[in-house]
Design a protein around this motif. Structure first.
Motif, PDB file in Angstrom:
ATOM      1  N   GLN A 102      44.032  46.404  23.576  1.00  0.00           N
ATOM      2  CA  GLN A 102      42.801  45.795  23.079  1.00  0.00           C
ATOM      3  C   GLN A 102      41.645  46.718  23.415  1.00  0.00           C
ATOM      4  N   TRP A 103      40.531  46.517  22.719  1.00  0.00           N
ATOM      5  CA  TRP A 103      39.322  47.298  22.976  1.00  0.00           C
ATOM      6  C   TRP A 103      38.555  46.674  24.136  1.00  0.00           C
ATOM      7  N   TYR A 104      38.019  47.541  24.993  1.00  0.00           N
ATOM      8  CA  TYR A 104      37.200  47.097  26.123  1.00  0.00           C
ATOM      9  C   TYR A 104      35.929  47.936  26.186  1.00  0.00           C
ATOM     10  N   SER A 105      34.858  47.326  26.692  1.00  0.00           N
ATOM     11  CA  SER A 105      33.595  48.025  26.925  1.00  0.00           C
ATOM     12  C   SER A 105      33.638  48.627  28.319  1.00  0.00           C
ATOM     13  N   ILE A 106      33.190  49.866  28.418  1.00  0.00           N
ATOM     14  CA  ILE A 106      33.135  50.541  29.703  1.00  0.00           C
ATOM     15  C   ILE A 106      31.690  50.943  29.957  1.00  0.00           C
ATOM     16  N   GLN A 107      31.146  50.483  31.068  1.00  0.00           N
ATOM     17  CA  GLN A 107      29.776  50.849  31.419  1.00  0.00           C
ATOM     18  C   GLN A 107      29.796  52.205  32.114  1.00  0.00           C
ATOM     19  N   THR A 108      28.859  53.074  31.689  1.00  0.00           N
ATOM     20  CA  THR A 108      28.807  54.429  32.230  1.00  0.00           C
ATOM     21  C   THR A 108      27.492  54.656  32.973  1.00  0.00           C
TER      22      THR A 108
ATOM     23  N   VAL B  59      32.112  56.586  35.307  1.00  0.00           N
ATOM     24  CA  VAL B  59      32.399  55.183  34.978  1.00  0.00           C
ATOM     25  C   VAL B  59      31.833  54.284  36.061  1.00  0.00           C
ATOM     26  N   ILE B  60      31.052  53.284  35.631  1.00  0.00           N
ATOM     27  CA  ILE B  60      30.553  52.268  36.556  1.00  0.00           C
ATOM     28  C   ILE B  60      31.572  51.141  36.648  1.00  0.00           C
ATOM     29  N   GLY B  61      32.108  50.731  35.487  1.00  0.00           N
ATOM     30  CA  GLY B  61      33.121  49.681  35.496  1.00  0.00           C
ATOM     31  C   GLY B  61      33.420  49.153  34.117  1.00  0.00           C
ATOM     32  N   LEU B  62      34.439  48.324  34.053  1.00  0.00           N
ATOM     33  CA  LEU B  62      34.766  47.605  32.832  1.00  0.00           C
ATOM     34  C   LEU B  62      33.868  46.384  32.751  1.00  0.00           C
ATOM     35  N   ILE B  63      33.429  46.033  31.560  1.00  0.00           N
ATOM     36  CA  ILE B  63      32.610  44.827  31.400  1.00  0.00           C
ATOM     37  C   ILE B  63      33.533  43.629  31.588  1.00  0.00           C
ATOM     38  N   SER B  64      33.204  42.816  32.582  1.00  0.00           N
ATOM     39  CA  SER B  64      34.059  41.705  32.979  1.00  0.00           C
ATOM     40  C   SER B  64      33.265  40.428  33.133  1.00  0.00           C
ATOM     41  N   VAL B  65      33.971  39.323  33.041  1.00  0.00           N
ATOM     42  CA  VAL B  65      33.401  38.014  33.338  1.00  0.00           C
ATOM     43  C   VAL B  65      34.243  37.435  34.467  1.00  0.00           C
ATOM     44  N   ARG B  66      33.593  37.176  35.598  1.00  0.00           N
ATOM     45  CA  ARG B  66      34.275  36.668  36.796  1.00  0.00           C
ATOM     46  C   ARG B  66      35.471  37.539  37.189  1.00  0.00           C
ATOM     47  N   GLY B  67      35.308  38.851  37.083  1.00  0.00           N
ATOM     48  CA  GLY B  67      36.359  39.779  37.491  1.00  0.00           C
ATOM     49  C   GLY B  67      37.446  40.033  36.464  1.00  0.00           C
ATOM     50  N   VAL B  68      37.372  39.363  35.306  1.00  0.00           N
ATOM     51  CA  VAL B  68      38.378  39.556  34.258  1.00  0.00           C
ATOM     52  C   VAL B  68      37.748  40.366  33.128  1.00  0.00           C
ATOM     53  N   ALA B  69      38.335  41.528  32.832  1.00  0.00           N
ATOM     54  CA  ALA B  69      37.810  42.392  31.770  1.00  0.00           C
ATOM     55  C   ALA B  69      37.808  41.640  30.440  1.00  0.00           C
ATOM     56  N   THR B  70      36.695  41.760  29.709  1.00  0.00           N
ATOM     57  CA  THR B  70      36.509  41.032  28.460  1.00  0.00           C
ATOM     58  C   THR B  70      36.865  41.920  27.272  1.00  0.00           C
ATOM     59  N   PRO B  71      37.947  41.590  26.551  1.00  0.00           N
ATOM     60  CA  PRO B  71      38.288  42.394  25.378  1.00  0.00           C
ATOM     61  C   PRO B  71      37.302  42.149  24.236  1.00  0.00           C
ATOM     62  N   ILE B  72      37.168  43.154  23.371  1.00  0.00           N
ATOM     63  CA  ILE B  72      36.312  43.062  22.187  1.00  0.00           C
ATOM     64  C   ILE B  72      37.234  42.893  20.984  1.00  0.00           C
ATOM     65  N   PRO B  73      36.921  41.960  20.082  1.00  0.00           N
ATOM     66  CA  PRO B  73      37.759  41.818  18.881  1.00  0.00           C
ATOM     67  C   PRO B  73      37.826  43.139  18.104  1.00  0.00           C
ATOM     68  N   SER B  74      39.044  43.538  17.724  1.00  0.00           N
ATOM     69  CA  SER B  74      39.251  44.791  16.982  1.00  0.00           C
ATOM     70  C   SER B  74      38.418  44.837  15.718  1.00  0.00           C
TER      71      SER B  74
END
Length: 177
Positions: A17-23, A89-104
């Motif tokens: 799945q696609w994920y947002s990565i904060q830089t 890399v700062i981190g994966l965009i997450s909600v409550r520690g769970v990485a949030t996938p982006i709809p393809s």
């Protein structure tokens, strides 16, 4: 001195799945290059701007969403750790520690919009509004939120990073979804 073993990030994209990565600030390209080098499928949306100096005019490509890049992967603990150890890399965009996938579909629409060089601009993030799909033309199938303040705009919102872009869609046939 021996280097730490390098995890192989070459993936089976079946369940990816696609994920947002904060830089870090101005590290979007460097992070994207590092992740590609590690075998990940990445996407860094770039917007062409024309800059004028006293002696010349030049086109410059800038990241559409400052401080973010995207990667398609099947997330695991080892891969997450490898991502976090990537320079910039700062981190994966997450909600409550769970990485949030982006709809393809959102990434596909964004890639298509930018590849066709359709004029677009950053827009305030929209969460509510009439969802529409364009029918016909070079943007056939593009989905987003219809905004009608003045001219008709289609706003594509990436919820995980609370960012959006708008494209003027005057003259396109729309279908409500």
């Amino acid at each position: 001195m021996t280097a730490a073993p390098h995890l192989s990030l070459t993936l089976n994209l079946q369940g990816a799945q696609w994920y947002s990565i904060q830089t870090r600030y101005r590290f979007e390209r460097k992070v994207t290059d590092h992740l590609q080098h590690k075998g990940l499928q990445t996407f860094l949306p770039l917007l062409e701007e024309f800059h004028r100096w006293s002696d010349r005019r030049q086109s410059v490509y800038i990241p559409l969403f400052s401080g973010y890049t995207f990667a398609r992967l099947e997330l695991s603990a080892g891969l997450r750790l490898e991502l976090l150890h990537t320079e910039g890399v700062i981190g994966l965009i997450s909600v409550r520690g769970v990485a949030t996938p982006i709809p393809s579909k959102q990434i596909d629409d964004l890639q298509r919009l930018l590849s066709r060089k359709v004029p677009c601009s950053l827009h305030a993030f929209l969460k509510v509004g009439q969802r529409v799909r364009i029918r016909g033309g070079c943007l056939d199938g593009l989905e987003g939120i219809l905004e009608q303040s003045g001219e008709k705009n289609l706003v594509i919102s990436i919820e995980s990073i609370q960012r959006a872009i708008a494209v003027t869609i005057e003259g396109y046939e729309l279908e409500m979804i």
